[in-house]
Scaffold this motif. Structure first.
Motif, PDB file in Angstrom:
ATOM      1  N   UNK A  76      53.729  68.983  48.125  1.00  0.00           N
ATOM      2  CA  UNK A  76      52.675  68.864  49.112  1.00  0.00           C
ATOM      3  C   UNK A  76      51.738  67.725  48.851  1.00  0.00           C
ATOM      4  N   UNK A  77      51.997  66.903  47.820  1.00  0.00           N
ATOM      5  CA  UNK A  77      51.214  65.700  47.560  1.00  0.00           C
ATOM      6  C   UNK A  77      52.152  64.499  47.622  1.00  0.00           C
ATOM      7  N   UNK A  78      51.627  63.364  48.037  1.00  0.00           N
ATOM      8  CA  UNK A  78      52.462  62.159  48.193  1.00  0.00           C
ATOM      9  C   UNK A  78      51.637  60.931  47.899  1.00  0.00           C
ATOM     10  N   UNK A  79      52.343  59.849  47.519  1.00  0.00           N
ATOM     11  CA  UNK A  79      51.680  58.574  47.235  1.00  0.00           C
ATOM     12  C   UNK A  79      52.641  57.441  47.629  1.00  0.00           C
ATOM     13  N   UNK A  80      52.068  56.359  48.135  1.00  0.00           N
ATOM     14  CA  UNK A  80      52.883  55.218  48.550  1.00  0.00           C
ATOM     15  C   UNK A  80      52.099  53.937  48.342  1.00  0.00           C
ATOM     16  N   UNK A  81      52.850  52.921  47.842  1.00  0.00           N
ATOM     17  CA  UNK A  81      52.272  51.585  47.684  1.00  0.00           C
ATOM     18  C   UNK A  81      53.071  50.660  48.600  1.00  0.00           C
ATOM     19  N   UNK A  82      52.385  49.968  49.470  1.00  0.00           N
ATOM     20  CA  UNK A  82      53.037  49.134  50.475  1.00  0.00           C
ATOM     21  C   UNK A  82      52.409  47.738  50.429  1.00  0.00           C
ATOM     22  N   UNK A  83      53.293  46.749  50.582  1.00  0.00           N
ATOM     23  CA  UNK A  83      52.805  45.367  50.662  1.00  0.00           C
ATOM     24  C   UNK A  83      52.239  45.110  52.048  1.00  0.00           C
ATOM     25  N   UNK A  84      51.517  44.007  52.182  1.00  0.00           N
ATOM     26  CA  UNK A  84      50.915  43.706  53.471  1.00  0.00           C
ATOM     27  C   UNK A  84      51.955  43.419  54.541  1.00  0.00           C
ATOM     28  N   UNK A  85      53.141  42.937  54.122  1.00  0.00           N
ATOM     29  CA  UNK A  85      54.193  42.661  55.113  1.00  0.00           C
ATOM     30  C   UNK A  85      54.907  43.926  55.548  1.00  0.00           C
ATOM     31  N   UNK A  86      54.560  45.072  54.995  1.00  0.00           N
ATOM     32  CA  UNK A  86      55.149  46.331  55.395  1.00  0.00           C
ATOM     33  C   UNK A  86      56.200  46.845  54.454  1.00  0.00           C
ATOM     34  N   UNK A  87      56.570  46.076  53.470  1.00  0.00           N
ATOM     35  CA  UNK A  87      57.589  46.555  52.536  1.00  0.00           C
ATOM     36  C   UNK A  87      57.008  47.625  51.643  1.00  0.00           C
ATOM     37  N   UNK A  88      57.834  48.689  51.451  1.00  0.00           N
ATOM     38  CA  UNK A  88      57.410  49.788  50.571  1.00  0.00           C
ATOM     39  C   UNK A  88      57.815  49.417  49.158  1.00  0.00           C
ATOM     40  N   UNK A  89      56.806  49.375  48.297  1.00  0.00           N
ATOM     41  CA  UNK A  89      57.065  49.017  46.914  1.00  0.00           C
ATOM     42  C   UNK A  89      57.313  50.255  46.076  1.00  0.00           C
ATOM     43  N   UNK A  90      56.526  51.276  46.314  1.00  0.00           N
ATOM     44  CA  UNK A  90      56.644  52.488  45.503  1.00  0.00           C
ATOM     45  C   UNK A  90      56.184  53.671  46.339  1.00  0.00           C
ATOM     46  N   UNK A  91      56.955  54.790  46.228  1.00  0.00           N
ATOM     47  CA  UNK A  91      56.529  55.998  46.927  1.00  0.00           C
ATOM     48  C   UNK A  91      57.142  57.214  46.245  1.00  0.00           C
ATOM     49  N   UNK A  92      56.587  58.362  46.513  1.00  0.00           N
ATOM     50  CA  UNK A  92      57.114  59.600  45.937  1.00  0.00           C
ATOM     51  C   UNK A  92      58.358  60.023  46.692  1.00  0.00           C
ATOM     52  N   UNK A  93      59.193  60.786  46.047  1.00  0.00           N
ATOM     53  CA  UNK A  93      60.453  61.235  46.651  1.00  0.00           C
ATOM     54  C   UNK A  93      60.195  62.328  47.675  1.00  0.00           C
ATOM     55  N   UNK A  94      61.088  62.469  48.635  1.00  0.00           N
ATOM     56  CA  UNK A  94      60.984  63.499  49.663  1.00  0.00           C
ATOM     57  C   UNK A  94      59.939  63.214  50.708  1.00  0.00           C
TER      58      UNK A  94
END
Length: 435
Positions: A76-94
């Motif tokens: 029930x918790x999530x985290x995401x790191x995204x570049x300014x161009x929209x590319x996902x660099x890092x995110x939690x699974x599921x």
């Protein structure tokens, strides 16, 4: 509804409403605090990730083309790191990639399928760091808070209602004792009510009840005296009439005429007793015999003395000043005549009876004072003199009528022994405003 039920209902409903209001306000305040705390946790998580990135930026530059998946410890918790161009660099699974697509900076809420998510997005140089909480977890936490609050509040509410019921029962116990005391009494018991340590609020009620019992006791005593007097007044002429008629049947001539004359005298006396009874009944019902509001003392005294047996024994003093009495002349004449007849009856045949009138201005309004004085019995006699003061109703219907007239027109009738061994009867009535 009884007073106990009314108090319990009103105080109980007020108590429940107050507690529910306090519980609702506490719940709203606590929910806001929990929501603010969870939002601060989201913001703190994003800030922590931003700090890690600032210390080791090379880890993001060395990331493979595909996003690095991290499995969170809590569902029930999530985290995401995204570049300014929209590319996902890092995110939690599921994590659904559409959830965190171009999120707004700061706090926001998004609906994904059947679930709502709370998001916080932070800009760190050329990266967007987003942390998210599922709202379901927050709802579960809110329900847990409600459960934690409801159980103690429910116990306290039930306990408070029980204490309230006990307090009302204990507070109304003197009323229950008073009710028991009154229900236990016999109709003839008119003694004052006594309670053990009655509350201050109940003291006026007990005092009023005791005053009522005292008035009823006096009324009952007066009625008993009246019944005794009426029986005596009727019995004497009836016995005389019966005796004289019996004699008239057995004799002839002058003796028969004399017996019939005595029987006629008894009938006249019986008629007078009946008239006295009728007048007393009308007075006790508050019905005036006439509408006049005042009477002159000279006229009233003359009417009282007219045809009075033993008129020659009566000495009148103070009748020259014509005072006005605030009472009808007929009733005042009846009262004075009854007092004079009583004085003539209970004194020696040759002794004088004094009737004096004076006006006293020491009270407001002024009073007209009628004094009837006899000298009692100085030699042996079969009749007993009248009783002393405070027993004015104990000798015949005449005095009962006088006492009733006095009370109806705001006057008083008192009796006392005088130095000659007789009685002084004082009838005081208010003076007329025009007199």
């Amino acid at each position: 509804m009884s007073l106990r039920q009314r108090l319990l209902a009103s105080l109980g409903l007020s108590f429940v409403a107050l507690w529910l209001l306090v519980a609702g306000l506490m719940y709203l305040h606590l929910e806001q605090q929990v929501s603010r705390t969870l939002d601060q946790r989201l913001a703190a998580s994003a800030t922590m990730v931003a700090g890690l990135i600032a210390r080791q930026p090379e880890r993001l530059l060395a990331s493979p083309p595909s996003p690095l998946l991290v499995t969170p410890q809590l569902e029930g918790v999530a985290c995401q790191i995204r570049a300014e161009n929209g590319d996902i660099i890092l995110q939690t699974s599921g994590l659904d990639s559409s959830l965190l697509t171009w999120p707004e900076l700061g706090f926001s809420t998004r609906q994904v399928g059947d679930s709502s998510w709370r998001l916080y997005t932070l800009r760190q140089h050329n990266h967007l760091i987003t942390t998210a909480d599922r709202m379901t977890e927050r709802d579960n936490l809110a329900r847990s808070i409600i459960l934690v609050m409801v159980v103690p509040f429910a116990l306290a509410l039930v306990g408070g209602l029980l204490v309230l019921w006990w307090g009302i029962q204990r507070g109304l116990k003197p009323l229950q004792e008073l009710d028991t005391e009154l229900n236990r009494r016999q109709p003839s018991n008119l003694e004052p009510v006594t309670l053990r340590q009655p509350p201050v609020e109940l003291a006026p009620i007990i005092g009023t009840l005791n005053n009522l019992f005292a008035r009823v006791r006096r009324a009952v005593a007066r009625e008993q005296r009246f019944a005794s007097n009426a029986a005596h007044e009727f019995r004497t002429p009836l016995t005389g009439i019966k005796t004289h008629l019996e004699v008239a049947r057995r004799v002839t001539g002058d003796r028969q005429r004399h017996a019939l004359e005595q029987a006629g005298i008894g009938v006249a006396r019986l008629q007078r007793v009946t008239d006295q009874l009728l007048m007393l009944a009308r007075l006790e019902q508050g019905r005036n015999l006439e509408q006049e509001q005042s009477s002159a003392t000279t006229t009233t005294i003359a009417e009282a003395l007219e045809g009075l047996a033993g008129r020659e024994r009566v000495e009148v003093q103070g009748a020259n000043a014509d005072c006005q009495v605030a009472a009808p002349a007929t009733l005042l004449a009846v009262a004075l005549r009854n007092l004079l007849e009583n004085a003539l009856k209970y004194s020696e045949p040759e002794s004088p009876v004094l009737l004096s009138i004076e006006r006293t201005a020491t009270t407001t309004p002024a009073q007209i004072r009628f004094l009837v004085r006899d000298q009692g019995w100085t030699t042996g006699a079969s009749s007993e003199p009248p009783s002393p003061a405070n027993e004015t109703g104990g000798h015949g219907l005449g005095l009962a009528i006088v006492e009733t007239i006095a009370s109806q027109f705001h006057g008083t009738l008192t009796a006392s022994r005088n130095r000659w061994g007789g009685m002084d009867w004082v009838l005081s009535l208010p003076a007329s405003t025009g007199g």
